[in-house]
Design an enzyme around this catalytic site. Structure first.
Site, mmCIF file in Angstrom:
data_model
loop_
_atom_site.group_PDB
_atom_site.id
_atom_site.type_symbol
_atom_site.label_atom_id
_atom_site.label_comp_id
_atom_site.label_asym_id
_atom_site.label_seq_id
_atom_site.Cartn_x
_atom_site.Cartn_y
_atom_site.Cartn_z
ATOM 1 N N PHE A 130 0.855 -1.196 0.000
ATOM 2 C CA PHE A 130 0.000 0.000 0.000
ATOM 3 C C PHE A 130 0.886 1.240 0.000
ATOM 4 O O PHE A 130 1.653 1.461 0.932
ATOM 5 C CB PHE A 130 -0.927 0.040 1.222
ATOM 6 C CG PHE A 130 -1.815 1.257 1.204
ATOM 7 C CD1 PHE A 130 -2.943 1.300 0.408
ATOM 8 C CD2 PHE A 130 -1.504 2.375 1.966
ATOM 9 C CE1 PHE A 130 -3.746 2.444 0.366
ATOM 10 C CE2 PHE A 130 -2.303 3.515 1.939
ATOM 11 C CZ PHE A 130 -3.430 3.540 1.133
ATOM 12 N N ASP A 215 9.209 2.970 1.767
ATOM 13 C CA ASP A 215 8.017 3.698 2.209
ATOM 14 C C ASP A 215 7.907 3.482 3.718
ATOM 15 O O ASP A 215 7.490 2.425 4.183
ATOM 16 C CB ASP A 215 6.790 3.148 1.465
ATOM 17 C CG ASP A 215 5.478 3.770 1.943
ATOM 18 O OD1 ASP A 215 5.471 4.403 3.011
ATOM 19 O OD2 ASP A 215 4.459 3.584 1.246
ATOM 20 N N LYS A 244 2.218 10.165 8.166
ATOM 21 C CA LYS A 244 1.567 9.687 9.400
ATOM 22 C C LYS A 244 2.207 10.287 10.663
ATOM 23 O O LYS A 244 1.946 11.446 10.966
ATOM 24 C CB LYS A 244 1.550 8.159 9.430
ATOM 25 C CG LYS A 244 0.656 7.578 8.320
ATOM 26 C CD LYS A 244 0.078 6.234 8.656
ATOM 27 C CE LYS A 244 -1.109 5.915 7.776
ATOM 28 N NZ LYS A 244 -0.774 5.337 6.487
#
Ligand SMILES: *Cc1c(COP(=O)(O)O)cnc(C)c1O
Length: 388
Positions: A130, A215, A244
């Protein structure tokens, strides 16, 4: 028309409306208290509305909120310097989200390929990965449900199975510019790449002159107990993306690259809000706090405690595997009852997530206390006894 009806329908949400938060707790309009082990999707590194963020926002808002990305601002410079020092990677570009950071990483890889690798542009990515919801990051992702969505798909990505270095070796061709992955796949259910695979991958990408892109949007900023997830395996990437946790709840992300790879030229990359002082002032406060060795040691300790208690519960109730690192943890239930468990937990005022039908994910505030972990487990035990 109810005011909620005016919101575009993108997901089914429960009726509750949260009006206030403090640390690991959220409160609805009636004053009911909920224990939050989702924390804005592993975003609120320091819990809800911590003083350190309120102060950073208030102080910066009183000084200057926005000066345009055409100028330097103080918090932007300081935060870039801090991230460069902590990562040993010299160059930082700030973004407003994780997808935008990954989009930037893909652009940077393609630019680097055009300059250094004869126009190579293809990235090897992984099944169930993702990387975000822009068109490029969706193409980089490996979610089977997205295969046909928003066609035509951006070309230039090839999906590989996890932890198979021979599959990577075999997939490298003249158009390959690099490999992009999450050290632990968060959205697919906290599925880790092994340290041995990551080390082999670093060796292979170096041998073949390819970029290694990590990532770290979910695994970075202390989530695994080290500042960046890659510090667990000692595999430093060429490009890393953050989001985040870096803003502790405000929209902030970063594209980080080694100096030798940071080849954007003026006009190649930008954005109106990128590096704005209000968000980067918060990032500076959050990263400063999380990077303290004592803070990170506590994340590791509480992560062990959470996993140990979950393992004992799993044994007691004959459930499945507990896996994760630091405070990114999953529990296998053995049956596809994840969403029922999530609904019942909410009814008992506990917020948890089910990333897959048979698994639960825990991503509490990084400063969660052992007492809050105990409270979560007490409710979870009651819920599981009822739903299994
Ligand atoms: C959340 C996430 C993203 C996307 O970040 P957004 O801020 O939602 O765009 C990308 N990669 C990983 C690993 C994530 O967890």
């Amino acid at each position: 028309m109810q005011s909620t009806d005016a919101l575009m329908f993108i997901t089914t949400r429960p009726e509750v409306v949260f009006v206030r938060g403090e640390g690991s707790w959220l409160y609805d309009a009636q004053g009911t208290k909920y224990l939050d082990f989702i924390q804005g999707w592993a975003v609120n590194a320091l819990g809800h509305s911590p003083k350190i963020i309120r102060d950073a926002l208030a102080e910066q808002a009183a000084k200057v909120i926005n000066v345009s990305p055409a100028y330097y601002n103080e918090p932007m410079r300081k935060l870039a310097g801090l991230i460069a020092r902590l990562s040993g990677m010299g160059k930082v570009f700030f973004t407003n989200s994780g997808a935008e950071a990954n989009e930037g990483a893909i652009k940077l890889a393609r630019k680097w390929g055009s300059l250094k690798k004869d126009g190579a542009y293809e990235l090897l990515t992984f099944e169930n990965a993702f990387h975000g919801r822009t068109l490029a990051t969706m193409a980089a992702s490996g979610k089977p449900q997205w295969d046909k969505l928003y066609a035509p798909k951006l070309p230039g990505f090839r999906k590989l199975p996890l932890n198979d270095i021979e599959a990577v070796r075999a997939a490298i061709g003249p158009k390959t510019v690099g490999v992009m992955l999450e050290p632990i796949q968060g959205e697919s259910g906290v599925v880790p790449f092994t340290p041995a695979f990551l080390q082999d991958l670093r060796r292979l990408t170096e041998e073949r002159g390819l970029l290694l892109i990590l990532d770290e949007i979910q695994t970075g900023i202390g989530r695994t107990g080290t500042m960046f997830g890659w510090q667990q395996s000692g595999v430093q990437p060429d490009i890393m993306t953050l989001a985040k946790g870096i803003g502790g709840g405000v929209p902030l992300g970063a594209l980080v690259a080694k100096e030798s790879v940071a080849c954007f030229e003026p006009g190649d990359q930008g954005g109106t809000f990128n590096g704005n002082p209000l968000m980067t002032a918060v990032g500076l406060a959050v990263v400063g706090e999380v990077s303290r060795p004592a803070f990170l040691a506590q994340v590791t300790e509480n992560g062990y405690y959470l996993m140990t208690r979950l393992r004992a519960l799993s044994k007691e109730l004959s459930l499945g595997e507990v896996r994760g690192q630091g405070l990114l943890v999953a529990l296998e239930l053995g049956k596809p009852v994840g969403s029922k468990v999530v609904d019942e937990a909410l009814a008992q005022h506990l917020l948890i997530n089910s990333p897959r039908p048979a698994s639960l994910r825990f991503m509490p505030a990084l400063n969660v206390t052992p007492a809050e972990i105990d409270a979560m487990l007490a409710t979870l035990t009651t819920v599981l006894r009822k739903e299994l």
